[in-house]
Scaffold this active site. Sequence first.
Site, short mmCIF file in Angstrom:
data_model
loop_
_atom_site.label_atom_id
_atom_site.label_comp_id
_atom_site.label_asym_id
_atom_site.label_seq_id
_atom_site.Cartn_x
_atom_site.Cartn_y
_atom_site.Cartn_z
N LYS A 40 2.40 -5.54 4.73
CA LYS A 40 2.79 -6.89 4.33
C LYS A 40 1.70 -7.55 3.48
O LYS A 40 1.99 -8.43 2.67
CB LYS A 40 3.05 -7.76 5.56
C1 LIG Z 1 7.75 -4.96 7.65
C2 LIG Z 1 7.41 -3.56 8.01
C3 LIG Z 1 8.29 -2.49 7.73
C4 LIG Z 1 9.66 -2.69 7.10
O1 LIG Z 1 9.59 -3.06 5.74
P1 LIG Z 1 10.86 -3.73 5.01
O2 LIG Z 1 10.37 -4.17 3.69
O3 LIG Z 1 11.24 -4.91 5.89
O4 LIG Z 1 11.93 -2.72 4.94
C5 LIG Z 1 7.88 -1.21 8.04
N1 LIG Z 1 6.69 -0.98 8.65
C6 LIG Z 1 5.83 -1.98 8.95
C7 LIG Z 1 4.55 -1.66 9.62
C8 LIG Z 1 6.15 -3.31 8.64
O5 LIG Z 1 5.29 -4.30 8.95
#
Ligand SMILES: *Cc1c(COP(=O)(O)O)cnc(C)c1O
Length: 500
Positions: free
Chosen positions: A113
């Site tokens: 993120k």
């Molecule tokens: C948010 C997240 C995901 C999923 O990503 P999306 O963009 O929502 O599909 C996968 N792994 C981790 C560790 C995340 O924080």
Amino acid sequence: MKYESSRGKYHSVTAAEAIKMGISPDGGLFVPESIPHLDDKQLTAMASSSYQEKAFHIIRQFLSDFSDDEIKSCINGAYNQKSFDNERIAPLVKLDTGVYIQELWHGPTAAFKDMALQMLPHLLTISAHKTGEKAEIVILVATSGDTGKAALEGFKDVEGTKIIVFYPDEGVSEIQKRQMLTQEGNNVYVAAVSGNFDDAQNGVKRIFANEEFAARLLQNGQKLSSANSINWGRLLPQIVYYVAAYLDLKAAGIVEEAQSVNIVVPTGNFGNILAAYYASRMGIPIKRLICASNANNILTDFIHSGIYDRQRKFEKTISPSMDILISSNLERLLFEVTGHNASRVAAWMEDLKDRGRYEVDAVTRDAVQDIFWADFCSDEETLTAIRQTWREHSYLLDTHTAVAVNVYQKYRSETGDNTISIIASTASPFKFANSVAQAVLEPELLQGKDEFELMNLLSQYTGIAIPVGLKELDRREIRHHSVCSQQGMEEMVMSFLQLV
Ligand SMILES: *Cc1c(COP(=O)(O)O)cnc(C)c1O
């Protein structure tokens, strides 16, 4: 470059307006009216440049209303040596013959993120300024884990903003909770809400919908905004690392001119994998986008059948950031594969709201299947993938990336496709130390240990350093103590903003 809503009512919106608004007033998501193409000459020119230079070259094509200096300040504010512990920002690591892991978790909170949330605050403040916004922006977030901390780190001490994060008392891990409670910064506020994620999320939605509250804020010179993943400003920075990964393989002579690769993404809200789709539309040769889900396998079903049906049980898994039943960003993909057919997209989203499901036509389903492949993975298989990968390759996976590795193995054995593949790694294994320790350590070692002790044990056993953002988390000062009920969230916001 202008943006339009995926539900058709808004056109010719500037990037700054799209980023400032976040979601389109007709309920749709903002999508670029056309997708810029990177030709071979441009790709070759970029191949030997730094991550920041690649980001500049890609992002400026989508932000034509931003000056070069503004774009550079966003990039330098996001991807610098203070925030990232790897100078390559999103390094590729070879896992096996033809299989590469792209580590997207070298930012301050050890989850992917950060790749977007380190940049969004800069994009947002410049967008607000450009559109004549005078109010201070108050970001309101309900989080089930990774987003809250990444948003706090991104917005901390960013001028002209405040950030308030609500997390469910019963819904986040000990590590995630401690990451938020120890957050530093002079514009950050954190509160626990009694209940689960839905309670916190509904409380935040109620505050956003309260016009009286908005008017009161405005009198105080403030405006609410959101940092969630439907904002174009979160998607755009994610396109960069897929282009960068391809160029890194090219620069290393691993792929040749126009040779295709596969990209495997552990998926929840469909944001990360959609960024890879945009990279392919920009001209990166991608054969397959492999969508990996956990037991919440709604996307697997959709990609196989063309039916999106949310009427199913919500499963709590050991890859919690993918525990999701509404993948908002899928709407953007449908808009793209139907050739920007907003009325059809709007009708499907209406069906989802009213009936909990929608079914796309065969042409649309086939267009999705032309590039996407999907499968899912149980918790048991996730732990096995972590254990095996550690034994065979001495590489430690987190639970989300392990889902992708398992699904990639299924893809290989079902299709026999040996195309060079990039697996997106979305979190440091230490962020989910409980499950990772369970996968690789002997059971007697785990007994009676809390998550922080397991993190240290895991580090000793594997010889891998704990990321700075997670290290000695249990010894840092707790700076936030607020707790409220769902009914008390509005009052909490007012007290944070000193409106009472
Ligand atoms: C948010 C997240 C995901 C999923 O990503 P999306 O963009 O929502 O599909 C996968 N792994 C981790 C560790 C995340 O924080």
